[in-house]
Motif scaffolding. Structure first.
Motif, PDB file in Angstrom:
ATOM      1  N   ALA A  56      11.008  -0.054   5.385  1.00  0.00           N
ATOM      2  CA  ALA A  56      11.012   1.270   6.004  1.00  0.00           C
ATOM      3  C   ALA A  56      10.217   2.260   5.154  1.00  0.00           C
ATOM      4  O   ALA A  56       9.497   3.122   5.677  1.00  0.00           O
ATOM      5  N   LEU A  57      10.326   2.127   3.841  1.00  0.00           N
ATOM      6  CA  LEU A  57       9.517   2.945   2.942  1.00  0.00           C
ATOM      7  C   LEU A  57       8.039   2.639   3.157  1.00  0.00           C
ATOM      8  O   LEU A  57       7.189   3.533   3.063  1.00  0.00           O
ATOM      9  N   GLY A  58       7.736   1.367   3.472  1.00  0.00           N
ATOM     10  CA  GLY A  58       6.364   0.994   3.757  1.00  0.00           C
ATOM     11  C   GLY A  58       5.796   1.758   4.940  1.00  0.00           C
ATOM     12  O   GLY A  58       4.597   2.069   4.974  1.00  0.00           O
ATOM     13  N   MET A 121       8.291   3.693  -4.297  1.00  0.00           N
ATOM     14  CA  MET A 121       8.409   5.139  -4.445  1.00  0.00           C
ATOM     15  C   MET A 121       7.374   5.684  -5.419  1.00  0.00           C
ATOM     16  O   MET A 121       6.769   6.741  -5.182  1.00  0.00           O
ATOM     17  N   ALA A 122       7.169   4.968  -6.519  1.00  0.00           N
ATOM     18  CA  ALA A 122       6.259   5.460  -7.564  1.00  0.00           C
ATOM     19  C   ALA A 122       4.794   5.201  -7.228  1.00  0.00           C
ATOM     20  O   ALA A 122       3.911   5.911  -7.723  1.00  0.00           O
ATOM     21  N   LEU A 128       3.847  -1.512  -3.352  1.00  0.00           N
ATOM     22  CA  LEU A 128       5.034  -2.005  -2.657  1.00  0.00           C
ATOM     23  C   LEU A 128       4.826  -3.435  -2.185  1.00  0.00           C
ATOM     24  O   LEU A 128       5.707  -4.293  -2.352  1.00  0.00           O
ATOM     25  N   GLN A 129       3.665  -3.726  -1.628  1.00  0.00           N
ATOM     26  CA  GLN A 129       3.377  -5.082  -1.165  1.00  0.00           C
ATOM     27  C   GLN A 129       3.391  -6.089  -2.309  1.00  0.00           C
ATOM     28  O   GLN A 129       3.871  -7.220  -2.148  1.00  0.00           O
ATOM     29  N   ALA A 130       2.874  -5.696  -3.471  1.00  0.00           N
ATOM     30  CA  ALA A 130       2.859  -6.603  -4.626  1.00  0.00           C
ATOM     31  C   ALA A 130       4.279  -6.949  -5.057  1.00  0.00           C
ATOM     32  O   ALA A 130       4.546  -8.073  -5.507  1.00  0.00           O
ATOM     33  N   ALA A 131       5.197  -5.987  -4.928  1.00  0.00           N
ATOM     34  CA  ALA A 131       6.590  -6.229  -5.292  1.00  0.00           C
ATOM     35  C   ALA A 131       7.317  -7.047  -4.232  1.00  0.00           C
ATOM     36  O   ALA A 131       8.242  -7.795  -4.542  1.00  0.00           O
TER      37      ALA A 131
END
Length: 224
Positions: A56-58, A121-122, A128-131
């Protein structure tokens, strides 16, 4: 070289530790103690709730409508498919939805999910995708490998789990994510930035290994 293959090569030790962890190998052989698998399942259910929030953050971090749709599909896959799979498997052993949803998060669950959310967030969508990538693509690799080894036999109590992640549906989902990841990297990744992306990927792999280990660390009490 495509970004994912480069990350997998540069983080080969962490990737192998994760995708060929003792938990995974014992699960494939059907020898994993049920207490370990049940603890993992509950924690993975709680993990996926936070993962849905990461997707959702994405949506918020997405620069285009197409990116937003990819993120939305991830949310839907978790809420409509993966969480229900966990409930289905848990109910086979008398574990009810309300008990699973009210279970406390174990420390590795909190560490991993908060890492992913913090990365998003940071940073931006690529961070985000890498995580997210080790979990999404790694489970597809694990499921396919165990299927190719013939581990999803009827006498394996974890057959349903293996079949889900080896399924065409999940393999397509993982491939779609990888293509999306590659598309994002083509737009924003630079050599100067690559070490940060690699660091996020490596950390996520280590946290995946810790997640498996959490299951193995459960007291192996006899099952009724």
């Amino acid at each position: 070289m495509r970004l994912f293959e480069r990350l997998k090569s540069d983080a080969a030790e962490q990737w192998v530790d994760y995708t060929q962890h003792t938990f995974v190998e014992e699960l494939g052989k059907g020898a994993l103690p049920l207490a370990c698998f049940k603890h993992y399942l509950v924690q993975d259910y709680l993990f996926l709730i936070q993962f849905a929030r990461a997707y959702a953050l994405g949506i918020y971090k997405s620069p285009t409508v197409a990116d937003m749709r990819h993120s939305l599909e991830g949310v839907k896959a978790i809420l409509d498919v993966e969480l229900e799979l966990h409930i289905e498997i848990c109910e086979r052993w008398g574990m009810q939805r309300k008990d699973i949803e009210q279970a406390p998060e174990d420390t590795p669950t909190m560490a991993y999910t908060r890492f992913v959310l913090d990365a998003g967030m940071a940073g931006d969508l690529l961070d985000l995708q890498a995580a997210l990538a080790p979990c999404i693509i790694g489970y597809a690799e694990i499921g396919k490998r165990l299927h190719m080894m013939g581990c999803d036999k009827p006498d394996n109590p974890y057959q349903r789990w293996i079949q889900e992640y080896a399924s065409a549906g999940y393999q397509d989902l993982a491939q779609g994510f990888e293509s999306w990841f590659e598309d994002t990297s083509a737009k924003v990744l630079t050599e100067h930035r690559y070490p940060r992306v690699l660091s996020l990927f490596e950390k996520a792999c280590r946290l995946e290994s810790d997640f498996w280990q959490m299951g193995l660390n459960v007291t192996k009490a006899p099952e009724s």
